[in-house]
Design an enzyme around this catalytic site. Structure first.
Site, short mmCIF file in Angstrom:
data_model
loop_
_atom_site.label_atom_id
_atom_site.label_comp_id
_atom_site.label_asym_id
_atom_site.label_seq_id
_atom_site.Cartn_x
_atom_site.Cartn_y
_atom_site.Cartn_z
N ASN A 80 121.66 72.85 140.81
CA ASN A 80 122.91 72.57 140.09
C ASN A 80 123.11 71.06 140.15
O ASN A 80 123.52 70.52 141.17
CB ASN A 80 124.07 73.30 140.79
CG ASN A 80 125.41 72.96 140.17
OD1 ASN A 80 125.47 72.30 139.11
ND2 ASN A 80 126.49 73.37 140.81
N TRP A 81 122.80 70.41 139.04
CA TRP A 81 122.89 68.94 139.02
C TRP A 81 124.31 68.44 138.81
O TRP A 81 124.54 67.23 138.80
CB TRP A 81 121.94 68.38 137.94
CG TRP A 81 120.50 68.41 138.35
CD1 TRP A 81 120.00 68.75 139.57
CD2 TRP A 81 119.36 68.10 137.53
NE1 TRP A 81 118.63 68.66 139.57
CE2 TRP A 81 118.21 68.26 138.32
CE3 TRP A 81 119.21 67.70 136.20
CZ2 TRP A 81 116.92 68.04 137.83
CZ3 TRP A 81 117.93 67.48 135.71
CH2 TRP A 81 116.79 67.65 136.52
N GLY A 99 128.44 69.83 149.68
CA GLY A 99 128.43 68.37 149.60
C GLY A 99 128.94 67.69 150.87
O GLY A 99 129.20 66.50 150.88
P1 13P Z 1 125.32 70.73 147.97
O1 13P Z 1 123.93 71.30 148.03
O2 13P Z 1 125.34 69.29 147.54
O3 13P Z 1 126.10 71.01 149.20
O4 13P Z 1 126.07 71.50 146.77
C1 13P Z 1 126.04 72.88 146.75
C2 13P Z 1 126.53 73.33 145.44
O5 13P Z 1 127.69 73.17 145.11
C3 13P Z 1 125.57 73.95 144.53
O6 13P Z 1 126.21 74.63 143.49
#
Ligand code: 13P
Length: 242
Positions: A8-9, A166
């Site tokens: 998911n970019w 994140g």
């Molecule tokens: P991260 O891998 O950056 O924690 O994001 C996860 C995410 O929201 C994927 O949809």
């Protein structure tokens, strides 16, 4: 079951960066694990042209009509698109998407023959108040209500604890497995004939150094990945191609 890694970019990468990623990724990708990419909507065609399954990060619950700015699942399918991520916590949180609205979006996308990655997950205060399973259960039951079009082929569920997205804080494999087992149980009740076979992805700070342990859990069939999917090297590592 072959593991599935979905990139998911979010709202990242310009066109040149998309093409550079695709080239570097395809040079080393072995197909050991399945890889899908959801770039910004405007660049989905670049991914389609590469032969990698391409996805939207959202779509309209409507097929067409006077809905300025919306993206139609039918149009995306016609372009060669494969899947759509629905119910991501950023959509729920910043765009006020409710499970009821998401239910309409999931139905539309499935009817238009797109695969759906339906996301659920609790916030930190909800986890601390011991509400994880009830929140996730509600998101499953409301978002996937009355799903006559769903099969184990076209519906995928992603568990993404909001506090792990994140933040660098990953749910421990045991924490993730506990919720995945719960989701599996709910899906089995909801879809007695195929619920057990629906792929369940974990998302939230999945990285090359924690992916194996996470994917080693009984009910974790793959990952939905943000940050670590932006670098071809890292996404290759998640796909088992170092
Ligand atoms: P991260 O891998 O950056 O924690 O994001 C996860 C995410 O929201 C994927 O949809």
């Amino acid at each position: 079951m072959t593991k599935l890694l979905v990139a998911n970019w979010k709202m990242n990468k310009n066109g040149k960066e998309c093409l550079e990623f695709i080239e570097a990724f395809k040079a080393k990708y072995s197909g050991k694990r399945v890889a899908w990419i959801a770039p910004q909507a405007l660049f989905t065609k670049l991914v389609i042209n590469s032969g990698i399954p391409s996805g939207l990060q959202n779509c309209s619950e409507h097929i067409n009509g006077a809905f300025t700015g919306e993206i139609s699942a039918r149009t995306f399918k016609e372009m060669g698109g494969d899947f759509v991520i629905l119910g991501h916590s950023e959509r729920r949180q910043y765009f006020m998407e409710t499970s009821k609205l998401l239910n309409a979006k999931v139905k539309t996308a499935l009817k238009e023959s797109l695969k759906v990655v339906y996301c659920v997950g609790e916030t930190l205060p909800e986890r601390e108040a011991n509400q994880t399973l009830s929140i996730v259960g509600d998101q499953i039951h409301q978002g996937l209500n009355d799903m006559s079009e769903a099969t184990s082929e076209n519906l995928i569920v992603a568990y993404e604890p909001v506090w792990a997205i994140g933040t660098g804080k990953t749910a421990s494999p045991a924490q993730a497995q506990e919720v995945h087992a719960f989701i599996r149980g709910e899906l089995k009740k909801k879809f007695p004939t195929f619920g057990e076979k629906i792929q369940l992805l974990y998302g939230g700070s999945v990285k090359p150094d924690n992916v194996e342990e996470l994917l080693g859990q009984k009910d974790i069939d793959g990952g939905l990945v943000g940050g670590a999917s932006l670098k071809a090297q890292d996404f290759l590592a998640l796909c088992g191609d170092k």
